[in-house]
Design a protein around this motif. Structure first.
Motif, PDB file in Angstrom:
ATOM      1  N   ILE A 290      20.450  62.229  42.759  1.00 41.74           N
ATOM      2  CA  ILE A 290      20.593  61.994  41.322  1.00 41.74           C
ATOM      3  C   ILE A 290      21.545  63.023  40.713  1.00 41.74           C
ATOM      4  O   ILE A 290      22.376  62.700  39.851  1.00 41.74           O
ATOM      5  CB  ILE A 290      19.223  62.072  40.615  1.00 41.74           C
ATOM      6  CG1 ILE A 290      18.281  60.982  41.150  1.00 41.74           C
ATOM      7  CG2 ILE A 290      19.387  61.931  39.100  1.00 41.74           C
ATOM      8  CD1 ILE A 290      18.778  59.573  40.964  1.00 41.74           C
ATOM      9  N   LEU A 293      25.126  62.060  41.450  1.00 38.88           N
ATOM     10  CA  LEU A 293      25.537  60.933  40.602  1.00 38.88           C
ATOM     11  C   LEU A 293      25.882  61.407  39.195  1.00 38.88           C
ATOM     12  O   LEU A 293      26.889  60.990  38.609  1.00 38.88           O
ATOM     13  CB  LEU A 293      24.412  59.895  40.528  1.00 38.88           C
ATOM     14  CG  LEU A 293      24.369  58.812  41.599  1.00 38.88           C
ATOM     15  CD1 LEU A 293      23.092  57.989  41.462  1.00 38.88           C
ATOM     16  CD2 LEU A 293      25.587  57.899  41.509  1.00 38.88           C
ATOM     17  N   LYS A 294      25.032  62.285  38.646  1.00 40.99           N
ATOM     18  CA  LYS A 294      25.282  62.801  37.300  1.00 40.99           C
ATOM     19  C   LYS A 294      26.559  63.650  37.266  1.00 40.99           C
ATOM     20  O   LYS A 294      27.332  63.583  36.303  1.00 40.99           O
ATOM     21  CB  LYS A 294      24.092  63.639  36.838  1.00 40.99           C
ATOM     22  CG  LYS A 294      22.846  62.833  36.501  1.00 40.99           C
ATOM     23  CD  LYS A 294      21.750  63.760  36.000  1.00 40.99           C
ATOM     24  CE  LYS A 294      20.488  62.996  35.637  1.00 40.99           C
ATOM     25  NZ  LYS A 294      19.420  63.897  35.143  1.00 40.99           N
ATOM     26  N   SER A 297      29.481  61.233  37.258  1.00 44.16           N
ATOM     27  CA  SER A 297      29.580  60.518  35.979  1.00 44.16           C
ATOM     28  C   SER A 297      30.048  61.442  34.860  1.00 44.16           C
ATOM     29  O   SER A 297      30.910  61.062  34.044  1.00 44.16           O
ATOM     30  CB  SER A 297      28.225  59.901  35.611  1.00 44.16           C
ATOM     31  OG  SER A 297      27.787  59.006  36.601  1.00 44.16           O
ATOM     32  N   ARG A 350      28.487  53.802  38.713  1.00 47.44           N
ATOM     33  CA  ARG A 350      27.448  52.762  38.577  1.00 47.44           C
ATOM     34  C   ARG A 350      27.392  51.883  39.812  1.00 47.44           C
ATOM     35  O   ARG A 350      26.308  51.517  40.290  1.00 47.44           O
ATOM     36  CB  ARG A 350      27.727  51.895  37.345  1.00 47.44           C
ATOM     37  CG  ARG A 350      26.660  50.813  37.110  1.00 47.44           C
ATOM     38  CD  ARG A 350      27.021  49.920  35.946  1.00 47.44           C
ATOM     39  NE  ARG A 350      28.186  49.109  36.248  1.00 47.44           N
ATOM     40  CZ  ARG A 350      28.939  48.523  35.311  1.00 47.44           C
ATOM     41  NH1 ARG A 350      28.651  48.693  34.030  1.00 47.44           N
ATOM     42  NH2 ARG A 350      29.978  47.801  35.654  1.00 47.44           N
ATOM     43  N   TRP A 353      25.532  53.697  42.536  1.00 52.22           N
ATOM     44  CA  TRP A 353      24.087  53.695  42.271  1.00 52.22           C
ATOM     45  C   TRP A 353      23.479  52.332  42.575  1.00 52.22           C
ATOM     46  O   TRP A 353      22.397  52.244  43.167  1.00 52.22           O
ATOM     47  CB  TRP A 353      23.834  54.070  40.816  1.00 52.22           C
ATOM     48  CG  TRP A 353      22.369  54.104  40.456  1.00 52.22           C
ATOM     49  CD1 TRP A 353      21.489  55.120  40.698  1.00 52.22           C
ATOM     50  CD2 TRP A 353      21.620  53.069  39.798  1.00 52.22           C
ATOM     51  NE1 TRP A 353      20.238  54.789  40.242  1.00 52.22           N
ATOM     52  CE2 TRP A 353      20.287  53.535  39.680  1.00 52.22           C
ATOM     53  CE3 TRP A 353      21.945  51.810  39.303  1.00 52.22           C
ATOM     54  CZ2 TRP A 353      19.285  52.769  39.089  1.00 52.22           C
ATOM     55  CZ3 TRP A 353      20.936  51.047  38.712  1.00 52.22           C
ATOM     56  CH2 TRP A 353      19.628  51.523  38.606  1.00 52.22           C
ATOM     57  N   MET A 354      24.167  51.260  42.175  1.00 51.84           N
ATOM     58  CA  MET A 354      23.659  49.906  42.409  1.00 51.84           C
ATOM     59  C   MET A 354      23.474  49.624  43.897  1.00 51.84           C
ATOM     60  O   MET A 354      22.463  49.056  44.320  1.00 51.84           O
ATOM     61  CB  MET A 354      24.629  48.872  41.817  1.00 51.84           C
ATOM     62  CG  MET A 354      24.655  48.832  40.300  1.00 51.84           C
ATOM     63  SD  MET A 354      23.223  48.018  39.605  1.00 51.84           S
ATOM     64  CE  MET A 354      23.727  47.851  37.886  1.00 51.84           C
ATOM     65  N   GLU A 357      20.581  51.796  45.393  1.00 52.53           N
ATOM     66  CA  GLU A 357      19.258  51.343  44.962  1.00 52.53           C
ATOM     67  C   GLU A 357      19.015  49.861  45.274  1.00 52.53           C
ATOM     68  O   GLU A 357      17.976  49.317  44.911  1.00 52.53           O
ATOM     69  CB  GLU A 357      19.112  51.569  43.454  1.00 52.53           C
ATOM     70  CG  GLU A 357      19.242  53.018  43.014  1.00 52.53           C
ATOM     71  CD  GLU A 357      18.106  53.879  43.520  1.00 52.53           C
ATOM     72  OE1 GLU A 357      16.994  53.341  43.718  1.00 52.53           O
ATOM     73  OE2 GLU A 357      18.333  55.089  43.727  1.00 52.53           O
ATOM     74  N   THR A 412      17.481  48.585  35.459  1.00 44.14           N
ATOM     75  CA  THR A 412      18.737  49.336  35.311  1.00 44.14           C
ATOM     76  C   THR A 412      18.708  50.306  34.122  1.00 44.14           C
ATOM     77  O   THR A 412      19.663  51.049  33.924  1.00 44.14           O
ATOM     78  CB  THR A 412      19.927  48.371  35.138  1.00 44.14           C
ATOM     79  OG1 THR A 412      19.704  47.538  33.988  1.00 44.14           O
ATOM     80  CG2 THR A 412      20.086  47.497  36.372  1.00 44.14           C
ATOM     81  N   TYR A 415      19.344  54.017  34.786  1.00 38.25           N
ATOM     82  CA  TYR A 415      20.708  54.482  35.041  1.00 38.25           C
ATOM     83  C   TYR A 415      21.409  54.885  33.743  1.00 38.25           C
ATOM     84  O   TYR A 415      22.195  55.841  33.731  1.00 38.25           O
ATOM     85  CB  TYR A 415      21.534  53.401  35.745  1.00 38.25           C
ATOM     86  CG  TYR A 415      22.964  53.835  35.965  1.00 38.25           C
ATOM     87  CD1 TYR A 415      23.277  54.786  36.926  1.00 38.25           C
ATOM     88  CD2 TYR A 415      23.995  53.343  35.160  1.00 38.25           C
ATOM     89  CE1 TYR A 415      24.578  55.236  37.094  1.00 38.25           C
ATOM     90  CE2 TYR A 415      25.297  53.782  35.326  1.00 38.25           C
ATOM     91  CZ  TYR A 415      25.581  54.722  36.294  1.00 38.25           C
ATOM     92  OH  TYR A 415      26.868  55.171  36.455  1.00 38.25           O
ATOM     93  N   TYR A 418      20.448  58.348  33.089  1.00 33.92           N
ATOM     94  CA  TYR A 418      21.226  59.266  33.924  1.00 33.92           C
ATOM     95  C   TYR A 418      22.618  59.467  33.337  1.00 33.92           C
ATOM     96  O   TYR A 418      23.155  60.584  33.321  1.00 33.92           O
ATOM     97  CB  TYR A 418      21.368  58.713  35.352  1.00 33.92           C
ATOM     98  CG  TYR A 418      20.092  58.627  36.136  1.00 33.92           C
ATOM     99  CD1 TYR A 418      19.013  59.476  35.875  1.00 33.92           C
ATOM    100  CD2 TYR A 418      19.945  57.694  37.164  1.00 33.92           C
ATOM    101  CE1 TYR A 418      17.838  59.385  36.609  1.00 33.92           C
ATOM    102  CE2 TYR A 418      18.778  57.605  37.904  1.00 33.92           C
ATOM    103  CZ  TYR A 418      17.724  58.453  37.621  1.00 33.92           C
ATOM    104  OH  TYR A 418      16.567  58.361  38.344  1.00 33.92           O
ATOM    105  N   LEU A 419      23.206  58.378  32.864  1.00 34.35           N
ATOM    106  CA  LEU A 419      24.564  58.416  32.337  1.00 34.35           C
ATOM    107  C   LEU A 419      24.641  59.287  31.090  1.00 34.35           C
ATOM    108  O   LEU A 419      25.518  60.158  30.969  1.00 34.35           O
ATOM    109  CB  LEU A 419      25.029  56.991  32.015  1.00 34.35           C
ATOM    110  CG  LEU A 419      26.536  56.724  31.963  1.00 34.35           C
ATOM    111  CD1 LEU A 419      27.191  57.096  33.280  1.00 34.35           C
ATOM    112  CD2 LEU A 419      26.781  55.249  31.638  1.00 34.35           C
TER     113      LEU A 419
END
Length: 430
Positions: A290, A293-294, A297, A350, A353-354, A357, A412, A415, A418-419
């Motif tokens: 996570i 990902l952050k 982003s 994104r 992440w998709m 997951e 979703t 997410y 997270y964004l």
């Protein structure tokens, strides 16, 4: 401190990303020189014709990709012993889709514009890229190994040859049809070099397996629909401008969009390089996954904001220097479209992440909202405000698909959190 810097510079992720960024900068610099001179030589009308045809081809380019990029990277990472079968099956599927798409796009353009002979020829020449793009899948093998150096060299060589070809056209004063073939030449050279290098460096022979093909399609068909939806609303504005206004207006709008996309290679390179890293860490460390990902982003968002401010302030200067006074009508769309790229670039993390997951099916639902909104806003925006209205439609659509549409679905919604947290730096530096 020096030891930390040394470790960072020798880190495989950093080196891999550096090669990707170098390739994009190299291509951008050449395109700024050759592409801009070509646009001036062709004029807004012929330049609009090439990009009007390219808008149709873009729909099929995404279909031919079959949504396999991220899927193939993940499959290779988890099944190294089957990488030859995975790549071979994907390439054959893409080749078949490419040939079918090449025929389809030419038929569609013929029926929609039966009297425009030049447009038909330009469309055919540009559509040659569709089957050759199948071999770009080998790039996914290099990315899965964090070894984009070879891909970078291949693309730089190909782009250089294509640019020299354009120089030849400019010197000899060739027509627009000759310029249309330059894209196909680029794809052809890339395909040949990728095959040669994989035969030398690949550990396993490329093979086609029907069962593997079915498995790949089962995992990617959501992404096929999703990416087609994304291209539909990203290219819809140019198609509608061409039908509701003129191809000259398409030329102005394309010039603005081209300038806006000058910085997008940065988030794309970082996302492509980060994809295998994030996918691998997701298997054993959820919190680090996570965090990565952050970080991706947040980096994409804030670098996008900085570029958007700079391009907005310098819009007049940039257009004048690159395209000349004949393209000053592109200023209005430019200062609006540049902000849409901030949100569109966030589709890269994104997508990662998709896939991680296993929620690819929700991507198409999110983008369907984008298509509907973009279609409605483009129709009324172009009708009353011309290319400015089309730019506003694109900006609003990107904001909806990035921040609003994902909140409609429980799976979703997390997410979006997270964004937003990545925008303010929460959970990035800890």
């Amino acid at each position: 401190m020096l030891e930390q810097i040394k470790r960072f510079l020798t880190n495989k992720f950093f080196q891999n990303t550096s090669w990707m960024v170098f390739a994009q900068i190299y291509q951008m610099v050449i395109s700024l020189f050759i592409g801009v001179i070509s646009a001036r030589y062709l004029g807004p009308s012929n330049y609009g014709t090439i990009n009007y045809a390219a808008s149709y081809i873009s729909f099929f380019t995404i279909f031919c990709a079959l949504g396999l990029e991220g899927i193939v990277v993940r499959e290779i990472i988890s099944k190294r012993e089957q990488e030859g079968i995975i790549l071979g099956s994907g390439i054959i599927m893409r080749l078949i889709a490419g040939v079918l798409s090449m025929v389809a796009v030419c038929i569609i353009v013929y029926f929609l514009n039966p009297d425009d002979h030049i447009l038909l020829v330009v469309t055919f020449l540009q559509s040659i890229i569709l089957p050759f793009n199948a071999f770009n899948l080998i790039d996914m093998w290099y990315q899965s190994n964090l070894n984009s150096k070879v891909s970078t060299i291949i693309r730089c060589i190909s782009y250089t040859v294509m640019s020299l070809y354009k120089v030849f056209l400019l010197i000899t004063g060739k027509s627009v049809e000759w310029f249309a073939f330059s894209t196909a030449l680029d794809s052809l050279l890339i395909a040949i070099m990728f095959m040669i290098m994989y035969r030398k460096q690949g550990k396993r022979k490329l093979e086609f397996d029907l069962q593997t093909s079915k498995q790949l399609l089962r995992k990617s068909y959501h992404l096929i629909i999703s990416t087609m939806m994304a291209v539909l609303y990203s290219q819809m504005d140019r198609v509608m401008i061409g039908k509701m206004m003129t191809q000259t207006d398409v030329g102005y709008y394309t010039a603005a969009a081209t300038i806006c996309n000058m910085w997008v290679f940065i988030p794309q390179a970082f996302a492509n390089s980060a994809r295998p890293v994030i996918m691998e860490v997701q298997e054993h460390n959820k919190s680090l996954y996570i965090k990565r990902l952050k970080q991706l982003s947040g980096f994409i968002f804030w670098i996008g904001v900085l570029f958007s401010i700079a391009f907005t302030v310098l819009a007049d200067f940039i257009i004048l220097v690159l395209y000349g006074n004949a393209y000053m009508m592109a200023k209005g769309p430019l200062v609006i479209l540049i902000w849409s790229t901030v949100f569109s670039s966030l589709s890269y993390p994104r997508s990662i992440w998709m896939i991680c997951e296993n929620k690819q099916n929700y991507t198409k639902h999110i983008l369907i909202w984008g298509v509907i909104i973009n279609l409605i806003l483009n129709y009324y925006g172009i009708k009353y405000y011309g290319i400015i209205g089309a730019a506003v439609a694109t900006l609003f659509t990107e904001m909806v698909t990035c921040l609003i549409a994902p909140t409609f679905y429980k799976e979703t919604r997390i997410y979006v959190r997270y964004l937003i947290e990545s925008f303010i730096g929460k959970g990035i530096l800890k």
